[in-house]
Write a protein that holds these residues in place. Structure first.
Motif, short mmCIF file in Angstrom:
data_model
loop_
_atom_site.label_atom_id
_atom_site.label_comp_id
_atom_site.label_asym_id
_atom_site.label_seq_id
_atom_site.Cartn_x
_atom_site.Cartn_y
_atom_site.Cartn_z
N GLU A 193 0.82 -1.21 0.00
CA GLU A 193 0.00 0.00 0.00
C GLU A 193 0.85 1.26 0.00
O GLU A 193 2.03 1.24 0.36
N GLU A 194 0.24 2.37 -0.43
CA GLU A 194 0.93 3.65 -0.52
C GLU A 194 0.42 4.60 0.57
O GLU A 194 -0.79 4.74 0.77
N PHE A 195 1.35 5.23 1.26
CA PHE A 195 1.04 6.16 2.34
C PHE A 195 1.69 7.50 2.04
O PHE A 195 2.50 7.63 1.12
N ALA A 196 1.35 8.51 2.83
CA ALA A 196 1.94 9.83 2.63
C ALA A 196 1.98 10.61 3.93
O ALA A 196 1.18 10.38 4.84
N LEU A 197 2.93 11.53 4.00
CA LEU A 197 3.04 12.53 5.06
C LEU A 197 3.04 13.90 4.41
O LEU A 197 3.55 14.06 3.30
N GLU A 198 2.47 14.89 5.09
CA GLU A 198 2.59 16.25 4.59
C GLU A 198 4.05 16.69 4.71
O GLU A 198 4.71 16.40 5.72
N ILE A 199 4.54 17.37 3.69
CA ILE A 199 5.96 17.66 3.61
C ILE A 199 6.43 18.55 4.76
O ILE A 199 7.60 18.51 5.14
N GLU A 200 5.53 19.33 5.36
CA GLU A 200 5.92 20.17 6.48
C GLU A 200 6.36 19.35 7.68
O GLU A 200 7.10 19.84 8.54
N GLN A 201 5.92 18.09 7.74
CA GLN A 201 6.29 17.23 8.87
C GLN A 201 7.62 16.51 8.64
O GLN A 201 8.15 15.92 9.57
N VAL A 202 8.13 16.56 7.40
CA VAL A 202 9.33 15.80 7.05
C VAL A 202 10.55 16.71 7.06
O VAL A 202 10.58 17.72 6.36
N ARG A 203 11.55 16.33 7.87
CA ARG A 203 12.79 17.09 7.90
C ARG A 203 13.76 16.62 6.83
O ARG A 203 14.39 17.41 6.15
N GLU A 204 13.89 15.33 6.68
CA GLU A 204 14.76 14.78 5.65
C GLU A 204 14.47 13.30 5.47
O GLU A 204 13.73 12.69 6.25
N ILE A 205 15.05 12.71 4.43
CA ILE A 205 14.91 11.29 4.13
C ILE A 205 16.31 10.72 3.94
O ILE A 205 17.08 11.25 3.13
N ILE A 206 16.65 9.68 4.68
CA ILE A 206 18.00 9.12 4.60
C ILE A 206 17.93 7.63 4.30
O ILE A 206 16.90 6.98 4.49
N ARG A 207 19.03 7.09 3.82
CA ARG A 207 19.12 5.65 3.61
C ARG A 207 19.21 4.94 4.96
O ARG A 207 19.60 5.53 5.96
N TYR A 208 18.86 3.67 4.96
CA TYR A 208 18.83 2.92 6.22
C TYR A 208 20.25 2.82 6.79
O TYR A 208 21.15 2.31 6.14
#
Length: 518
Positions: A193-208
């Motif tokens: 399934e596909e989920f989402a967050l509003e971008i204002e809540q996301v600081r960054e995305i990193i690899r595991y």
């Protein structure tokens, strides 16, 4: 027969839409039945009641679907050509009942209806309002009470689920009457399934990353990591929402979010894109979900005429205050277990960038130059365009020219696949799309780690594209300035291409699979 006599006769009759489950027959008052449809594509909702099969799109509306077999504690059965979904109206709300097949419409008289038994072949009958004997008593049809079956009733004096949904839908209709607004989302996969967050809540995305394990914590807390100036607790969303296994692969990512004045890393299977969606495509969670299930969903996004459904979540709804306090305690208690935590100063200047891959190398673009990140859609070729211009796409009514960065950098061409992404940028009031091999993460880099391009390329064409290098431990990221991707006459050429192409509705292009699934 007079009209009065005819009306009296109708009042003494009931028409039932009948269906079979195992060896038992059931009927629903036809007055509650809106329509009967073939089994559609159903999107699974995590941590919903077991009998809620999921949600689907019914002509623009989100329809929750209940599996009648599960509701009656019957063994599962694969759907086949005979399977149907009976759409019923329950207190003004539409709900789908998934059944093995529909038998017939049966007309019965009121005096034929008998009280429901306490139990039939192991089936609990609290939702059965009565039963009818047909074929000289050889067959029993149990009459299903749609309201009780769907469990939409609440106790006296309590706020009912139907009332809450009515108020929620009214709010959404008011939003639709306003000027069209958009919400920017980061979409990601958990299981299928596909989920989402509003971008204002996301600081960054990193690899595991490598994670320090923490003893005596819930299974969904994987441990802590050191992320520059602070310790970061890691929560595995796949375990928390019970959507998939906690295996780590090449696409596994950690989405860093702000929750109650602290940062938490959320593990997801893969990050799909950063996209903008109109607010009127976000609907309230279906009422058939339990209170817990509804509370965990901020809304459901319906795109592409309902063919694509995204579940919008809020980290604060996923994690309770008690869990957040527990995670905060883990972060504090394990500070000494991180041996090489960098001693960066609080408030250090940083650059936030989108990191992507091109021909095996990593590049970065300042996030201020990025409007959104999209999966590849159908491209319209444009005659007499520069070689590096792949064509144009329609982005919500805007015609966007696409630059293939491999071709722009005169690299070996590569067939597009499911990892290919379009980075949409607005440069000098001109929107363009940059085609890259794969978007890896959104990363914050301390400015002290940014260096100028080496002298060896100064004066070379590459120096015009490159703004510097991010020199990090065990990796090097080339920082590009998209303003310099084209010279002035090329910008003008792209502007002419955009104006000459009508905004046509496009459909997604079928991509060649390479590696993982999407």
């Amino acid at each position: 027969m007079t009209d009065q006599q005819a009306n009296a006769l109708v009042q003494d009759e009931m028409q039932l839409v009948t269906f079979d489950l195992e060896r038992e027959s059931f009927g629903i008052n036809i007055m509650n039945v809106q329509e009967i449809i073939r089994t559609p594509n159903i999107t699974v909702i995590p941590q919903a009641p077991p009998y809620v099969e999921g949600v689907t799109n019914l002509r623009g509306n989100i329809l929750p679907v209940i599996d009648t077999r599960v509701k009656f504690n019957l063994p599962p059965r694969e759907r086949d050509a005979a399977s149907r979904v009976i759409v019923v109206d329950v207190k003004g709300r539409k709900i789908g009942l998934s059944v093995d097949g529909v038998s017939e419409v049966l007309r019965v008289e009121s005096n034929q209806i008998e009280p429901a038994p306490a139990m039939v072949s192991g089936i609990e009958t609290s939702a059965i309002s009565g039963m009818v004997k047909i074929n000289d008593g050889k067959k029993l049809v149990m009459i299903l009470d749609a309201v009780r079956f769907c469990q939409l009733e609440s106790g006296e004096g309590q706020d009912t689920a139907a009332a809450r949904l009515t108020r929620s839908e009214a709010g959404f209709k008011q939003e639709q009457d306003k000027k069209l607004e958009e919400v920017q989302l980061v979409t990601f996969g958990l299981g299928k399934e596909e989920f989402a967050l509003e971008i204002e809540q996301v600081r960054e995305i990193i690899r595991y990353p490598e994670i320090v394990k923490v003893p005596n914590v819930p299974a969904y807390i994987k441990g802590v990591i050191s992320l520059r100036d602070r310790l970061l607790p890691i929560v595995d969303m796949r375990v928390k929402l019970e959507t998939s296994s906690d295996e780590v692969g090449d696409t596994t990512r950690v989405v860093v979010v702000d929750v109650d004045n602290m940062q938490v890393g959320l593990v997801v299977d893969k990050v799909y894109e950063v996209t903008r969606v109109p607010k009127d495509t976000i609907y309230p969670p279906p009422q058939a979900l339990t209170t817990e299930g509804r509370d965990q969903l901020k809304g459901i996004v319906r795109l592409d005429d309902g063919k694509r459904i995204i579940m919008l979540i809020d980290p604060f709804d996923i994690l309770t205050r008690e869990e957040i306090r527990g995670i905060s305690t883990v972060e504090t208690a394990d500070a000494e277990s991180i041996e090489e935590a960098p001693a960066f100063l609080d408030g250090m200047d940083e650059e936030q960038m989108v990191v992507f891959k091109l021909a095996g190398e990593q590049y970065g673009v300042r996030i201020t130059q990025v409007q959104e990140i999209n999966r590849l859609s159908k491209i319209t070729k444009v005659p007499r365009a520069p070689k590096f211009v792949e064509g144009v796409v329609n982005l919500r009514g805007d015609v966007i020219p696409l630059i293939d960065l491999r071709k722009r950098f005169e690299m070996e061409e590569k067939e597009y696949n499911e990892f290919t992404r379009i980075i949409v940028s607005d440069i000098n009031n001109k929107k363009i799309g940059i085609i890259v091999d794969e978007v890896l993460e959104v990363l914050r880099v301390p400015k002290k780690n940014l260096e100028e391009a080496p002298d060896i390329i100064q004066g070379n064409q590459a120096a015009r594209f490159m703004e510097g290098l991010a020199n990090l431990e065990n990796r090097m990221i080339m920082l590009l300035n998209l303003e310099n991707i084209l010279v002035e006459k090329e910008w003008q050429k792209l502007a002419d291409l955009s104006q000459s192409q009508p905004a046509k509705k496009t459909t997604p292009v079928k991509l060649k699979k390479q590696g993982g699934n999407e």
